[in-house]
Enzyme design. Structure first.
Site: not given
Lengths: 945, 945
Positions: B548-549, B690, B802-803
């Site tokens: 998806w980056d 994640e 994580k983000q």
């Protein structure tokens, strides 16, 4: 059988008749008349040599005019032909007539291959002209390139084979001359030499003459080599395995020097481990020392370019030499004869050699040759080397590298020698591929040989492997290929003298046995820190890891015939016992538990997961976790070695300690049985039959564990007598209290063993008899294992065995069971075993036990599955490497099975032969407590017993 | 910052003062007196040239005696020195005095680097002698090798740097002469050229003169390149990534041409997939086209042999050229100047070049050079090539090979050109390494350049890649390196004109942004069948797979500035939709479900298991199974592209169909909520964060799925208007009944979304708030991710992200949420996020949202983590490759965050800047529906808004 001989080619002079004597007399008369010194000894040099060349030898440096030469040759020949008229059938040499009759009976083809144009006359006078399918009477001018040279060229033999319609590798040549033997070898044929070894010693078999010689005796020559029956690109990988050569330090697969698409060149060196994904560690494929490139008029030689019109490749089991002979026509139409020979010597772990010889056959050719050390080597796509460095010091080129993760150093250093002509050898410093390059223009029939001599040294051998490799390469350069070859042959002769097994009446079996024993020998190191891998050093299968294969299947051969090597193999387990202690500790047990797969440290290196057949799903491999029996198998091998050799020093040292430490493992592993107090179980294991995982009370495991615990007590008792201080030390160190020894005995006596006391039938594990039965007829024509067909779970649910499990106990612990028990269990388990595609360890054991049951013919069926597993690729997986355990099992089947080697009540070694009906002889040696016992069993004996 | 400039080196003539005018007058007088034609235009050629050489140019072919020469030179110099006496401080050129003051204030060092021995006189007359830390007044005979040549050699600049005690890469040179710019570049310094571009265009920055120029303006020149700050063997891998060059078809890491231990050379080519264990497929590392060996008097050059006394390496973002300059002293003591330049051009996907130049500095040297195509390339130990074939046709050498499992063909063909002197180029046919080899003896200060031009073609490009590669190599040979360089610079100039973002006041940020945008551009192909990988084409991390980056982080940059490339990237998803259909089908769902990791076919290629940190245990990776949001992310990117570009044709074709097919996936994936009828859940997923696996009703996933289902309905409605036939076709094919569309809406409206209506706080997934809190202060000085420290299970049990997950919704769907909601959720989630070692995707998003919250300084902290992630190796993992998504996020943080790009109610694009206090300017373009909008935000504006 693909190795069978279909035609016999005879030389004439000295083989069929004594025309050699007439030649001698004609030459002697000419010499006497011309006042030239000549006698019978000078005549020896003329054997197998053309007339004109003979005259040159006779003149011995004198010069005569061309006219004189023609006149003298004519005189000699006239006289010779006069003498020939005296020939009668009575001049057939002894044995020839009967032998020709026998060959005709057997349906083999025959030919005369003679250098002499007088051959038809001779055959006529002898009245045997009609006995040969083809007669070659000297070179024929119009026979074409590669078919028209005199011996020692292969031409006349190839011409005969062609006219017979028989492939060269299916021809056997009987010769009395060195040049004839050489020509036949270059034709890729099997050779029988008549006469003294000094003259015909290069032949596969040497006989004094044909008197009383049978066809079988001739054909037996073919049991000393393994031939690749023609070049089939699709079969290269399996021949690479079967044609592996080695020297106890390294093994090199039989890939082609010039490479071929899809090949898998490999040189695996003992102890050269590097880490690898999934499999933990593997032997890093060493630089390819065989690499040899050849260009003819600029065209690069490869088997799939241009046309190959002769091809023969043969592994000679006398010398361990692998030879390839071929005629190659370049895409632009020049034909050259090419031969490659390679050698590794058991007497020299660090030196190997390749010899390339080239001869243009139909036009002058510019030949370029490049002898390389190829550092671009891989383990099936994985690279292990880094920091490759190469150099050249004026005489030697070398390549050094380091394994990526274990940082071990390998050096290969090379020098070259030339024969025939000599071209300047230039250093070619290609990256990762240092080489010597030489170019030479060769006339038609001019030969050029380039020998490549390579020293291979690692930092396991010395601190400065580069210095050692360079010194070693220089030394190899002095002796050349011939010295390596001589050393290799001599070392193997010593091996065969002790370890050969002779089978008469079955050449396929004989060849298979010898091939297997050769492969075992070259895998065994003069090094206590390495073992023999499941695939020896011959392929990437099982990654060089050692299994129970070594102790249970391979070791007895060494124990009984090469005890020093057997000791090395057992010492490997001693040096890796720290890994076994770690495994026990990590699993929560006491003592030492040997790994299912073992490599450098003795830590467990069985992969836990491997990719499934579709490459996506992972399959959990449980052997490393729960296949326990190897620990007892090692103890068993130690005791067997000790009993056979009487090596008390070993036993008092490493041997006893291993047995006692591992006994402590079994003690801690055995579980008191809750429902039945006083009984002990070993649950959740895999036995030898790996189709069944997570089973309880596997008969083999429990019986071997019980044997181990009992034997440990006995060994300690012996040690108290033999070395009381050592015994006391071990007792203290391992906490071997009196209570503990009693407990061992208690566990041994009470471990569950599911034998039906009424029938004697032993249940392989708890609940085995409740598993489903396989509909065997439905699987009659399968070409895969039952596990592949039923699936892992499916096989687990059925009564189908990968290999003998209960039955193996009858082989290892015969004293524990009656023959009646064996019969009952055989009848139950043998039909439920996947003999064809299960474990390759199985057939030899079945052969052995079938002999015990008095069924040598059934034994033979099993036996041949094992004996030919690699040469005939019986299981279709020879490409992955030699089946070393099968080769070891073959020896046991022969000695313990067919010969019935056993100990009498009085402790004497004795035999009880059970030979298959077509075997005429089985002979072998065993060493017992330093004494050599030679057994030579003849059919008659076998019938008697 | 490691890239900062510490010293400014000024040329004298034409930079500090106009002594050039006095030189001209002195020469003119001499010429007039001797009757030689000369004028101002002829004088241009004398700029920056030594006195003796100037005289030679003035004579223009006339010959004079040596005595005359000396006399004339003396005359000219006497006259010049007389003229110099007229100089006063007023003769300082405009801007110089103020600039020198500013430099002194700023604490930077200064030097004069002039060719003229009259420099001290000039400085005295100007009364600025004390303003310079070092003055170099022409070559000094005893300065030693590499320090004593006139410009254009780098010597005088290096001498100045040495005396200043500043490394060359930290020096900036101001020059008005071409030879001065060239010398400074060869010294590895940043250059500012004064005067017309025709003269000083090679400089990093060109200014007309110094009038009104500030120090900041000078220093800004350093934002156009990335320098390796000295050679550190331990840092090579990360510099290889950061110094990657490419052309949209291939990316080549910045490994050294001559190799270095532990390096990782790689050229990754779009679409050149081959199967690999565990990761399914990866881009096969292509043959190393950079390989270049050099021997000086037989000593092989490598950075760790002999001594390197100058080292400078710089990636020029104007041209994409990577340059390395060094002085190397061989182990036997000869010193040579070596420079390597390499180039790949966006205008030429098949041509690349390396240029090597060698110059002996202190003694004549025999130089041997070997330009190779190295076929021994690997993907971290794995080999992908087989059937390597090489050849030479008199002018071109080539290497062909085939991937082992996918059978794709790669050809690289090479030609060489030479400059200075020319040696015969011999073909060197090393195995797997075809090469040209040249040898030349060079006098002291004699230069020899060898250009290696390589054509790279695969069978993805043409049917006969060998023919094309050979033709292409011949064409490259004609133009040489210079043509490639010119083409590369021109193509990049076009790119920068559209896509550059200018930041003034923060050179480190500016450089980081440009480096990231360059890396993104070279990763984007003129090819609809490939995407951009997580690590672009710059390293082996994530194996070339697309995530998806691409759509969420990278695509907006292209959508807004290079829409044609954006379209290619979206079409990749169209061409791989069959893989997405397969994934949905195999998982039991309808429609199309895009893979978490995608490669050639769009099938899922996320590894299911990867080896854990100790290499033994396997870790199950669940993303390929349950990280679902990518399917909505792709739909989102399509809609964003469509809205920005107005590309209705794309939308009516691939776009709408992707959105509708994937909507069907969401419909089948949403589960009717049993406890609460009417509600829908999506259970057992992984969201963007994640650290948490197997969660139910992840806010991000559910909100994006709802957006997707709603948007699908809108898209279909639009399609009915725009292309009714197409709409009807899709309705039929995808079974888009009215009921289904209602159901989509129902699901969208009723998907669980855990927002507290009282506070606005959104729960990341069901039960997140019940997870344990992390004791953050205890982890203050960590250097690893929270997951590495807490363990996979440990992180899962804690409220540690994580983000951004919930927060990312505020970035993508701003219209759905109020700023108050953003504040509440920011305050909750930002402190619980692993900003430093979590996902590299996070910082840019946090920067963006912090601007929305009016916190540009906090935004800046996050922003710089992203902008410097590769140049400064902020996360310690740059070795694995460029962080492409981070670079894309940086652009979004600049444009959507700091500039606050948004749409007004009237549908106009507008900005709402929030600049960090030290930024003076932020300028960029965006294209909206084919119209270019240029934004140039100044600090003053930012303050105002």
């Amino acid at each position: 059988m693909s190795q069978a001989i279909h035609a016999i080619l005879f030389d004439l002079d000295g083989v069929i008749t004594d025309t050699a004597e007439y030649h001698y007399r004609a030459w002697q008369e000419l010499a006497d008349a011309e006042g030239i010194p000549f006698d019978r000894s000078a005549n020896e040099k003329l054997r197998g040599v053309s007339r004109r060349e003979s005259l040159r030898l006779l003149l011995n440096g004198r010069t005569i005019t061309p006219e004189q030469e023609e006149a003298w040759l004519a005189r000699k020949n006239r006289r010779y032909q006069e003498l020939l008229q005296q020939l009668t059938p009575a001049d057939l040499l002894p044995g020839v007539a009967a032998l020709l009759d026998e060959i005709r009976q057997a349906g083999l083809k025959t030919a005369i291959v003679s250098a002499s144009h007088n051959t038809p006359t001779v055959l006529d006078r002898l009245q045997i002209a009609d006995r040969f399918d083809v007669v070659i009477a000297g070179p024929e001018a119009n026979a074409g390139p590669g078919r028209n040279r005199p011996k020692p060229a292969p031409d006349l033999f190839l011409l005969a084979a062609e006219r017979l319609g028989v492939a060269p590798w299916a021809c056997l040549v009987v010769e009395d001359a060195e040049s004839g033997v050489e020509g036949a070898r270059q034709a890729g044929m099997v050779t029988v030499g008549l006469g003294p070894t000094e003259r015909v010693g290069a032949a596969d078999l040497v006989l004094p003459n044909l008197a009383g010689v049978t066809l079988a005796q001739l054909l037996y020559a073919a049991t000393w080599s393994v031939a690749e029956p023609g070049f089939d690109p699709a079969q290269q990988r399996r021949w690479e395995s079967a044609l592996t050569i080695g020297n106890g330090m390294l093994g090199t697969r039989g890939s082609l020097e010039e490479r071929f698409p899809g090949d898998q060149p490999s040189t695996l060196i003992h102890g050269l481990w590097d880490d690898a994904p999934i499999v933990y560690t593997e032997l890093a494929n060493a630089f390819d020392w065989t690499a040899f490139d050849l260009w003819s008029d600029g065209e690069a030689f490869r088997m799939d370019r241009g046309a190959v019109t002769l091809y023969s490749r043969r592994l000679d089991l006398h010398s361990g030499e692998l030879r390839r002979h071929l005629y190659w026509t370049t895409p632009t139409g020049a034909t050259v004869q090419i031969s490659f020979r390679r050698i590794a010597s058991l007497a020299d772990p660090h030196g190997v050699g390749v010899r390339l010889e080239v001869t243009p056959l139909d036009r002058p050719v510019q030949v370029r040759v490049r002898a390389r050390i190829d550092g671009v080597v891989e383990n099936e796509g994985l690279l292990h080397w880094r920091n490759l460095q190469q150099g050249y010091d004026g005489a030697i080129v070398y390549l050094c590298g380091e394994t990526r993760r274990t940082h071990k150093t390998l050096v290969e250093a090379m020098t070259v020698r030339q024969e025939g002509v000599t071209a300047p050898a230039h250093y070619h410093d290609a990256p990762y591929n240092p080489a010597f390059e030489m170019t030479q223009t060769l006339a038609v029939h001019q030969s050029w040989a380039v020998e490549k001599l390579v020293a291979i040294v690692t930092d396991r051998n010395v601190d400065d492997p580069l210095a050692m490799a360079r010194a070693k390469a220089a030394e190899l350069g002095k002796g050349g290929y011939a010295a390596l070859f001589t050393s290799a042959k001599a070392a193997l002769a010593e091996f065969w003298a002790e370890s050969d097994v002779i089978i008469e009446g079955d050449d396929a079996a004989q060849r298979g046995v010898r091939h297997g024993l050769y492969q075992l020998r070259i895998a065994a190191a003069q090094d206590e820190r390495v073992s023999i891998a499941a695939k020896s050093l011959s392929g990437f299968g099982y990654r060089g890891h050692a299994f129970w294969d070594t102790e249970t299947f391979i070791l007895p051969f060494f124990t009984f015939t090469q005890p020093a090597l057997a000791r090395n193999l057992l010492m490997y387990r001693w040096h890796t016992i720290e890994g076994a202690r770690k495994k026990a500790r990590e699993n929560g047990y006491a003592g030492a538990q040997y790994p299912w797969e073992s490599a450098e440290t003795g830590e467990e290196v069985t992969p836990r997961w491997v990719p499934g057949p579709n490459g996506e799903e992972l399959i959990r491999i449980w052997c490393g976790d729960i296949e326990l029996h190897i620990t007892a198998d090692i103890a068993y091998a130690i005791v067997q070695y000790w009993r056979m050799t009487g090596d008390d020093e070993f036993m008092a040292g490493a041997g006893a300690q291993i047995i006692l430490e591992t006994a402590r493992f079994w003690e801690s592993r055995a579980e008191p049985d809750r429902p039945t107090p006083g009984r002990y179980s070993i649950s959740d294991v895999i036995g030898p039959d790996e189709y069944h995982e997570h089973v309880d009370n596997n008969a083999f495991t429990n019986a071997m564990a019980a044997w181990h615990l009992r034997t440990a007590g006995e060994v300690l008792a012996w040690l108290h007598t033999y070395a009381p201080t050592r015994a006391a030390h071990l007792e203290k160190m391992l906490d071997l209290s009196r209570e503990r020894l009693v407990r061992w005995r208690t566990i041994a006596d009470n471990l569950v063993f599911l034998r039906d006391s009424r029938t004697g039938l032993i249940e392989q594990f708890e609940g085995f008899f409740q598993r489903k039965e396989v509909d065997w007829p439905a699987f009659a024509n399968r070409t895969k294992s039952m596990q592949a067909l039923l699936g892992i779970e499916g096989a687990n649910e059925h009564q189908v065995l990968k290999q003998p499990d209960v039955l193996l106990l009858f082989a290892l612990l015969p004293q524990h069971f009656s023959d009646a028990d064996l019969r009952v269990n055989w009848d139950y388990y043998s039909p439920r075993t996947d003999h064809t595609y299960g474990s390759s360890l199985g057939p030899a054991v079945h052969a052995w036990l079938a002999c015990r049951l008095g069924m040598p013919e059934e034994a033979y069926t099993h036996f041949m599955r094992a004996a030919l597993v690699d040469i005939e690729d019986v299981r279709g997986n020879a490409a992955e490497g030699i089946h070393a355990a099968s080769a070891g099992g073959v020896w046991q089947a022969l000695v313990f099975g067919f010969a019935g080697l056993h100990w009498t009540e009085a402790g004497e070694v004795a035999v009880k032969p059970q030979l298959p009906s077509h075997w005429r002889r089985l002979a072998f040696n065993v060493q017992v407590r330093g004494k050599r016992h030679a057994f030579d069993l003849r059919r008659e004996d076998a019938v008697k017993s």
